[in-house]
Scaffold this active site. Structure first.
Site, short mmCIF file in Angstrom:
data_model
loop_
_atom_site.label_atom_id
_atom_site.label_comp_id
_atom_site.label_asym_id
_atom_site.label_seq_id
_atom_site.Cartn_x
_atom_site.Cartn_y
_atom_site.Cartn_z
N CYS A 57 0.83 -1.21 0.00
CA CYS A 57 0.00 0.00 0.00
C CYS A 57 0.87 1.26 0.00
CB CYS A 57 -0.90 -0.03 1.23
SG CYS A 57 -1.77 1.53 1.54
N VAL A 125 -5.10 0.37 6.07
CA VAL A 125 -3.73 0.52 6.50
C VAL A 125 -3.21 1.81 5.88
CG1 VAL A 125 -3.21 -1.92 6.84
CG2 VAL A 125 -2.88 -0.92 4.58
N TYR A 188 -5.77 6.61 -8.74
CA TYR A 188 -6.96 5.84 -8.37
C TYR A 188 -8.19 6.36 -9.11
CZ TYR A 188 -4.39 3.47 -4.66
OH TYR A 188 -3.50 2.68 -3.96
#
Length: 351
Positions: A57, A125, A188
C-alpha cells in the site's frame, strides 16, 4: 490508503469501480492522535503502540519510510499484513499461523472492532494500534507521519533528518495538497473510474500535474528546499508503483515513469537513498493490485513485467546539489521484519 471495500453481505471480493460514477475517496478517518501531551488520551510512550502496515500500500509505505528515516523502529513496533485481502479485512497471513505475534489477532478488523464494535467503514492501513488495549488509535495516514516527525522527537535517532521543518511547512503543505489530489489519488481516479468521461478527466489531471512536477524538479533536487522532506516521501510511493501497476492496471498510460526523464531520475535518486528503496516490495505491490481489484482485473493474473533493474542505474541528480539528510545522517540498514525479501526487490545480478 489501503482500503477494504465491501460490496455485499457475505462477499469475498471488494468492489472498487462504481459504474457511471467517478471515484471519490472516503477521507473520514479516525482522527485521534498520539501526542507528547496526550490530549486525545494517547501520550507518546515507547513500546506502547504498534504500526500496522502493508508493503503493498502506498499510503502505508509512507509510514514505513518515515519511521525508518527517523529511527523509530525500536520505539514503535511494526506489524505487517500480507499483500492481498478480501472484502472483510487486511490479514496477518505473513505471520506464523496467520496471527500477529504482538496483537494476537488474525485480522486488522479485530483491532478496529476492539475499539469501535461494529465499525462500519473500510478497514485501512496504515493503522496505529494501542497494544495495552488492542484497539486502533488512528488510521489518519497523513497525520501519522507528521506526528512521527513532530511529536516523537524525543525518540528520534541521532542524525535523524528534519522532514517537516517549520520554516518550510507552508510550502510543503501546499505541494502536498496538489500531489495528493492530482497524483496520489489521481491514479486511483483513473483506475477506478466508472465511465469514460470520468477517466478522461482524471487522466488529463494526472499527467498535467506530473508535467508540472517535472518542470519543478528540473532545477531542484527535491520538491521543497534542498533536503528530503515529507513532500518527497508522499510523491515517491506513487512513483514507485507507477510502472509496475498504475501504467497498465490503472490505465495511466500516456507515459511510463521510465519515459519521463526528470521524474524517473528523481524517483531513482530517492529509491537509492536509504529508507526509500529498501522499504519497497515490488512483488507485494503487484500482487496486491492485480489480485485484489478483481473488478478491474477479473482474472487475478499478475504480470511478469516490467523490468525493474533500471531502478539501480545512475540518476545524475547529485549535480543539482542538495543534501538528502541535511545536517543528519542516513539510517542504518534495516533489520528484522523491516527487511524486504531479496526476491521481492530489484534484481541485482543475473539469477
Amino acid at each position: 490508503m489501503g482500503t477494504v471495500t465491501n460490496n455485499s453481505a457475505g462477499s469475498t471480493q471488494g468492489t472498487y469501480v462504481h459504474q457511471g460514477a467517478e471515484f471519490v475517496r472516503d477521507t473520514a478517518y479516525i482522527e485521534d492522535r498520539i501526542t507528547r501531551d496526550g490530549r486525545d488520551g494517547y501520550p507518546v510512550e515507547p513500546g506502547r503502540y504498534r504500526l500496522v502496515a502493508a508493503r503493498a500500500c502506498p499510503w502505508a509505505n509512507r509510514t514505513l519510510i518515515v519511521r525508518r528515516l527517523l529511527g523509530l523502529e525500536d520505539v514503535i513496533s511494526l506489524g505487517l499484513c500480507g499483500p492481498t485481502h478480501d472484502a472483510n479485512s487486511w490479514t496477518f497471513d505473513l505471520d506464523p499461523g496467520g496471527v500477529d505475534p504482538v496483537l494476537r489477532i488474525p485480522r486488522l478488523k479485530d483491532a478496529y472492532e476492539k475499539r469501535f464494535p461494529g465499525y462500519p467503514k473500510g478497514i485501512t492501513v496504515p493503522a496505529v494500534v494501542d497494544t495495552t488495549t488492542g484497539g486502533v488509535v488512528t488510521n489518519n495516514f497523513p497525520q501519522i507521519t507528521v506526528d512521527f516527525e513532530l511529536e516523537w522527537t524525543d525518540y528520534h535517532r541521532p542524525g535523524a533528518p528534519e522532514l517537516y521543518p517549520e520554516h518550510l511547512r507552508e510550502e510543503i503543505d501546499a505541494v502536498n495538497r496538489g500531489v495528493y489530489t492530482e497524483v496520489n489519488n489521481g491514479v486511483y481516479r483513473c483506475g477506478f473510474a466508472g465511465d469514460q468521461a470520468s477517466y478522461d478527466a482524471a487522466f488529463t489531471r494526472l499527467f498535467t500535474k506530473l508535467d508540472e512536477l517535472s518542470e519543478r524538479l528540473t532545477s531542484q533536487r527535491y520538491l521543497v528546499g534542498d533536503t528530503i522532506t515529507e513532500a518527497d516521501v508522499r510523491l515517491f510511493t506513487t512513483l514507485a508503483r507507477f510502472d509496475p501497476v498504475y501504467h497498465g492496471h490503472f490505465k495511466c498510460n500516456r507515459s511510463k515513469l521510465s519515459e519521463m526523464p526528470v521524474l524517473w531520475a528523481y524517483a531513482r535518486d530517492l529509491f537509492q537513498t536509504p529508507g526509500f528503496g529498501d522499504t519497497t516490495d515490488f512483488t507485494q505491490i503487484k500482487q496486491h493490485y492485480y489480485m485484489v481489484h478483481r473488478d478491474v482485473n477479473p482474472s487475478g493474473i499478475v504480470p511478469k513485467g516490467p523490468d525493474l533493474s533500471g531502478w539501480l542505474t545512475p540518476h545524475g541528480r547529485e549535480e543539482l546539489g542538495g543534501r538528502p539528510f541535511g545536517d543528519g545522517t542516513p539510517p542504518p540498514p534495516p533489520s528484522g521484519n523491516d527487511i524486504v525479501p531479496e526476491q521481492n526487490w530489484v534484481p541485482v545480478h543475473d539469477k
